[in-house]
Design a protein around this motif. Structure first.
Motif, PDB file in Angstrom:
ATOM      1  N   GLU A 115      -8.207  10.569  95.867  1.00  0.00           N
ATOM      2  CA  GLU A 115      -8.305   9.139  95.598  1.00  0.00           C
ATOM      3  C   GLU A 115      -8.354   8.368  96.916  1.00  0.00           C
ATOM      4  OE1 GLU A 115      -8.783   8.008  92.744  1.00  0.00           O
ATOM      5  OE2 GLU A 115      -7.992   9.460  91.306  1.00  0.00           O
ATOM      6  N   LYS A 116      -9.203   7.363  96.973  1.00  0.00           N
ATOM      7  CA  LYS A 116      -9.300   6.534  98.173  1.00  0.00           C
ATOM      8  C   LYS A 116      -7.999   5.782  98.410  1.00  0.00           C
ATOM      9  CE  LYS A 116     -12.027   2.832 100.297  1.00  0.00           C
ATOM     10  NZ  LYS A 116     -13.178   1.898 100.120  1.00  0.00           N
ATOM     11  N   GLU A 117      -7.381   5.309  97.335  1.00  0.00           N
ATOM     12  CA  GLU A 117      -6.097   4.623  97.423  1.00  0.00           C
ATOM     13  C   GLU A 117      -5.064   5.442  96.657  1.00  0.00           C
ATOM     14  OE1 GLU A 117      -6.240   0.474  96.460  1.00  0.00           O
ATOM     15  OE2 GLU A 117      -8.099   0.132  97.592  1.00  0.00           O
ATOM     16  N   ASN A 118      -4.254   6.174  97.406  1.00  0.00           N
ATOM     17  CA  ASN A 118      -3.212   7.016  96.825  1.00  0.00           C
ATOM     18  C   ASN A 118      -1.853   6.557  97.357  1.00  0.00           C
ATOM     19  OD1 ASN A 118      -2.353   9.275  95.230  1.00  0.00           O
ATOM     20  ND2 ASN A 118      -2.097  10.466  97.093  1.00  0.00           N
ATOM     21  N   PHE A 119      -1.678   5.229  97.385  1.00  0.00           N
ATOM     22  CA  PHE A 119      -0.493   4.643  97.988  1.00  0.00           C
ATOM     23  C   PHE A 119       0.741   4.815  97.107  1.00  0.00           C
ATOM     24  CE2 PHE A 119      -3.991   1.491  99.212  1.00  0.00           C
ATOM     25  CZ  PHE A 119      -4.368   2.240 100.319  1.00  0.00           C
ATOM     26  N   LEU A 136      14.235  10.049 103.407  1.00  0.00           N
ATOM     27  CA  LEU A 136      15.285  10.720 102.648  1.00  0.00           C
ATOM     28  C   LEU A 136      14.779  11.994 102.002  1.00  0.00           C
ATOM     29  CD1 LEU A 136      17.193   7.840 100.784  1.00  0.00           C
ATOM     30  CD2 LEU A 136      18.059   9.338 102.583  1.00  0.00           C
ATOM     31  N   ASN A 137      13.531  11.942 101.538  1.00  0.00           N
ATOM     32  CA  ASN A 137      12.912  13.101 100.888  1.00  0.00           C
ATOM     33  C   ASN A 137      11.494  13.276 101.420  1.00  0.00           C
ATOM     34  OD1 ASN A 137      15.074  13.644  98.764  1.00  0.00           O
ATOM     35  ND2 ASN A 137      14.541  11.518  98.286  1.00  0.00           N
ATOM     36  N   ASP A 138      10.914  14.451 101.197  1.00  0.00           N
ATOM     37  CA  ASP A 138       9.558  14.717 101.670  1.00  0.00           C
ATOM     38  C   ASP A 138       8.518  14.298 100.646  1.00  0.00           C
ATOM     39  OD1 ASP A 138       9.981  16.638  99.746  1.00  0.00           O
ATOM     40  OD2 ASP A 138       9.456  18.350 101.017  1.00  0.00           O
ATOM     41  N   ARG A 139       8.801  13.221  99.940  1.00  0.00           N
ATOM     42  CA  ARG A 139       7.922  12.710  98.888  1.00  0.00           C
ATOM     43  C   ARG A 139       8.239  11.237  98.665  1.00  0.00           C
ATOM     44  NH1 ARG A 139      11.297  11.762  94.824  1.00  0.00           N
ATOM     45  NH2 ARG A 139      13.204  13.038  94.621  1.00  0.00           N
ATOM     46  N   PRO A 140       7.358  10.525  97.963  1.00  0.00           N
ATOM     47  CA  PRO A 140       7.681   9.145  97.576  1.00  0.00           C
ATOM     48  C   PRO A 140       8.849   9.115  96.592  1.00  0.00           C
ATOM     49  CG  PRO A 140       5.325   9.609  97.368  1.00  0.00           C
ATOM     50  CD  PRO A 140       6.004  10.921  97.589  1.00  0.00           C
ATOM     51  N   ILE A 141       9.364   7.931  96.342  1.00  0.00           N
ATOM     52  CA  ILE A 141      10.478   7.785  95.403  1.00  0.00           C
ATOM     53  C   ILE A 141      10.076   8.229  94.006  1.00  0.00           C
ATOM     54  CG2 ILE A 141      12.046   6.125  94.315  1.00  0.00           C
ATOM     55  CD1 ILE A 141      11.813   4.420  96.855  1.00  0.00           C
ATOM     56  N   PHE A 142       8.908   7.772  93.555  1.00  0.00           N
ATOM     57  CA  PHE A 142       8.397   8.188  92.242  1.00  0.00           C
ATOM     58  C   PHE A 142       6.905   7.920  92.191  1.00  0.00           C
ATOM     59  CE2 PHE A 142       8.597   3.734  91.732  1.00  0.00           C
ATOM     60  CZ  PHE A 142       7.963   3.349  90.554  1.00  0.00           C
ATOM     61  N   ASP A 143       6.258   8.487  91.182  1.00  0.00           N
ATOM     62  CA  ASP A 143       4.814   8.342  91.009  1.00  0.00           C
ATOM     63  C   ASP A 143       4.544   7.806  89.614  1.00  0.00           C
ATOM     64  OD1 ASP A 143       2.088   8.464  90.886  1.00  0.00           O
ATOM     65  OD2 ASP A 143       1.935  10.639  91.117  1.00  0.00           O
ATOM     66  N   PRO A 144       4.214   6.522  89.494  1.00  0.00           N
ATOM     67  CA  PRO A 144       3.955   5.949  88.170  1.00  0.00           C
ATOM     68  C   PRO A 144       2.572   6.289  87.615  1.00  0.00           C
ATOM     69  CG  PRO A 144       3.641   4.281  89.831  1.00  0.00           C
ATOM     70  CD  PRO A 144       4.109   5.516  90.563  1.00  0.00           C
ATOM     71  N   GLY A 145       1.751   6.991  88.399  1.00  0.00           N
ATOM     72  CA  GLY A 145       0.431   7.369  87.926  1.00  0.00           C
ATOM     73  C   GLY A 145      -0.678   6.468  88.411  1.00  0.00           C
ATOM     74  N   TYR A 146      -0.352   5.530  89.301  1.00  0.00           N
ATOM     75  CA  TYR A 146      -1.344   4.637  89.902  1.00  0.00           C
ATOM     76  C   TYR A 146      -0.836   4.257  91.290  1.00  0.00           C
ATOM     77  CZ  TYR A 146       2.023   1.559  87.544  1.00  0.00           C
ATOM     78  OH  TYR A 146       3.177   0.983  87.070  1.00  0.00           O
ATOM     79  N   CYS A 167      -1.706  -1.507  92.640  1.00  0.00           N
ATOM     80  CA  CYS A 167      -2.921  -1.885  93.375  1.00  0.00           C
ATOM     81  C   CYS A 167      -4.081  -2.201  92.431  1.00  0.00           C
ATOM     82  CB  CYS A 167      -3.321  -0.762  94.330  1.00  0.00           C
ATOM     83  SG  CYS A 167      -2.137  -0.481  95.645  1.00  0.00           S
ATOM     84  N   CYS A 168      -5.048  -2.946  92.960  1.00  0.00           N
ATOM     85  CA  CYS A 168      -6.257  -3.272  92.192  1.00  0.00           C
ATOM     86  C   CYS A 168      -7.120  -2.041  91.910  1.00  0.00           C
ATOM     87  CB  CYS A 168      -7.094  -4.286  92.976  1.00  0.00           C
ATOM     88  SG  CYS A 168      -6.339  -5.900  93.208  1.00  0.00           S
ATOM     89  N   TYR A 169      -6.989  -1.041  92.742  1.00  0.00           N
ATOM     90  CA  TYR A 169      -7.848   0.147  92.716  1.00  0.00           C
ATOM     91  C   TYR A 169      -7.961   0.747  91.314  1.00  0.00           C
ATOM     92  CZ  TYR A 169      -9.471   4.840  94.145  1.00  0.00           C
ATOM     93  OH  TYR A 169     -10.167   6.025  94.300  1.00  0.00           O
ATOM     94  N   LYS A 170      -9.197   0.823  90.821  1.00  0.00           N
ATOM     95  CA  LYS A 170      -9.498   1.398  89.505  1.00  0.00           C
ATOM     96  C   LYS A 170      -8.705   0.742  88.387  1.00  0.00           C
ATOM     97  CE  LYS A 170     -11.085   5.940  91.085  1.00  0.00           C
ATOM     98  NZ  LYS A 170     -10.924   7.417  90.968  1.00  0.00           N
ATOM     99  N   HIS A 171      -8.514  -0.590  88.519  1.00  0.00           N
ATOM    100  CA  HIS A 171      -7.766  -1.326  87.500  1.00  0.00           C
ATOM    101  C   HIS A 171      -8.528  -2.585  87.092  1.00  0.00           C
ATOM    102  CE1 HIS A 171      -3.952  -3.584  86.110  1.00  0.00           C
ATOM    103  NE2 HIS A 171      -4.271  -2.686  85.199  1.00  0.00           N
ATOM    104  N   PRO A 172      -9.725  -2.407  86.460  1.00  0.00           N
ATOM    105  CA  PRO A 172     -10.479  -3.566  85.982  1.00  0.00           C
ATOM    106  C   PRO A 172      -9.795  -4.182  84.766  1.00  0.00           C
ATOM    107  CG  PRO A 172     -11.540  -1.544  85.265  1.00  0.00           C
ATOM    108  CD  PRO A 172     -10.414  -1.131  86.186  1.00  0.00           C
ATOM    109  N   GLU A 210      11.221   3.215  82.413  1.00  0.00           N
ATOM    110  CA  GLU A 210       9.825   2.858  82.662  1.00  0.00           C
ATOM    111  C   GLU A 210       9.731   1.502  83.368  1.00  0.00           C
ATOM    112  OE1 GLU A 210       7.064   4.693  82.070  1.00  0.00           O
ATOM    113  OE2 GLU A 210       8.496   6.284  81.577  1.00  0.00           O
ATOM    114  N   PRO A 211       8.774   1.368  84.288  1.00  0.00           N
ATOM    115  CA  PRO A 211       8.565   0.074  84.946  1.00  0.00           C
ATOM    116  C   PRO A 211       8.209  -1.018  83.939  1.00  0.00           C
ATOM    117  CG  PRO A 211       7.433   1.833  86.114  1.00  0.00           C
ATOM    118  CD  PRO A 211       7.888   2.416  84.817  1.00  0.00           C
ATOM    119  N   VAL A 212       8.626  -2.246  84.245  1.00  0.00           N
ATOM    120  CA  VAL A 212       8.375  -3.396  83.381  1.00  0.00           C
ATOM    121  C   VAL A 212       7.382  -4.329  84.072  1.00  0.00           C
ATOM    122  CG1 VAL A 212       9.413  -5.372  82.214  1.00  0.00           C
ATOM    123  CG2 VAL A 212      10.709  -3.226  82.440  1.00  0.00           C
TER     124      VAL A 212
END
Length: 352
Positions: A115-119, A136-146, A167-172, A210-212
């Motif tokens: 992915e071009k934007e994998n932030f 703290l860890n060798d990964r992000p805190i969590f991955d919400p799938g976007y 992000c706006c990326y792939k979110h029309p 889940e995020p709100v």
């Protein structure tokens, strides 16, 4: 947001010369997304995107918010647990139990779909405000799938809340503005970024639940059209809601946020209010509360700090002037919540 090169700072400093010690706005600090931490040692520490660092974050310190000392690079991407590879943006540092925690966004190297934007958002820790910070860890805190950026935290009643921007990326998203742009033959679709909130585990290792969804660009055209200027000015087919910053006044939660293209002149700040840290939030009728004024443009992604006596609220943000060109510099202006509960930023100002 995106790292802006350090290209014009030397020229800017040369022009200021001896005035550097008494300069008001802008500060000669080449940061985007500035964040200020006031420590119990009586010093302010500023962190931000860009500056004279590579793949990481730098910091400045001050005792008066006017004269700043560069403390060097305080976070390096290749630390022991580093998981990011580029696009290091929007650091914020919080002190908890004697430790300093830096929350930031970066491009995650684990990217099987290329992915071009994998932030994603991560957290690093240090014993000092000036680092060095180690993840703290060798990964992000969590991955919400976007892809997500622009972390901001709120602590209350033993709970920690994380706010971020999808992000706006792939979110029309369909809206009246998207329909209008399509009818004009400008864009087939308009992508959007939205602000979410989620509770974090006490050790910052993961999200709880889940995020709100808290804030998004307006669906209809009308009084909130200031949030659509990047589209209506034919700059880009994206609408941003990002750079959120939450604080509480009385029983009301105030969430400031930035809209429009971060790389353009129309970047501006609005706010919304709620009775709960996870909403629902209602946008203010008087938005935007900070926007370009001819002398200063691209005003946005703010944080808040206070005067040393704790009485004066201060809005810290980045902007551009004719002298700085495309280089983002830091501005600090007075702000307040008036007796009617309305948030007012007394800026942007430009001073000698």
């Amino acid at each position: 947001m995106k790292k802006i090169k350090f290209s014009l700072l030397c020229l800017f400093m040369a022009v200021l010369g001896a005035k550097a010690q008494s300069i008001g706005n802008p500060l000669p600090i080449p940061f985007g997304d500035p964040y200020v931490l006031y420590d119990d040692n009586g010093k302010y520490y500023m962190y931000g995107t860009g500056g004279d660092v590579k793949e990481g974050f730098g910091a400045y310190s001050s005792t008066n918010l006017k004269d700043w000392k560069f403390e060097g690079q305080v976070y390096h991407h290749d630390n022991t647990n580093g998981w990011g590879i580029h696009s290091f943006w929007a650091p914020e540092v919080y002190k908890k139990d004697g430790k300093y925690y830096m929350f930031y966004s970066a491009q995650w190297k684990q990217n099987p779909n290329r992915e071009k934007e994998n932030f994603k958002i991560g957290v690093a820790v240090s014993d000092k405000a000036t680092g060095p910070f180690t993840d703290l860890n060798d990964r992000p805190i969590f991955d919400p799938g976007y892809p997500i950026i622009d972390a901001n935290l709120w602590f209350e009643n033993g709970k920690t809340y994380l706010y971020y921007s999808r992000c706006c990326y792939k979110h029309p998203v369909e809206s009246e503005v998207a329909q209008w742009a399509r009818k004009n033959g400008w864009y087939n679709e308009v992508e959007e970024s939205w602000v979410y909130g989620v509770e974090l585990k006490p050790d910052f290792s993961d999200a709880i639940g889940e995020p709100v969804l808290l804030l998004r660009p307006p669906v209809k055209m009308g009084k909130d059209d200031w949030e659509s200027r990047s589209v209506t000015a034919k700059e880009v087919n994206r609408r941003w809601t990002e750079g959120s910053f939450i604080f509480k006044k009385g029983e009301v939660y105030y969430m400031m946020y930035s809209a429009n293209n971060f790389d353009g002149q129309n970047y501006a700040v609005g706010y919304a209010t709620s009775k709960s840290p996870l909403g629902p939030f209602k946008k203010a009728d008087e938005n935007p509360v900070l926007q370009k004024n001819g002398m200063v443009t691209g005003t946005g992604h703010n944080s808040i700090t206070y005067s040393p006596d704790g009485k004066q609220m201060l809005c810290v943000y980045h902007g551009r002037t004719e002298a700085s060109g495309h280089q983002r510099l830091v501005f600090i202006d007075r702000m307040e919540v008036n007796k009617d509960g309305k948030l007012v930023v007394h800026g942007p100002t430009l001073k000698d």
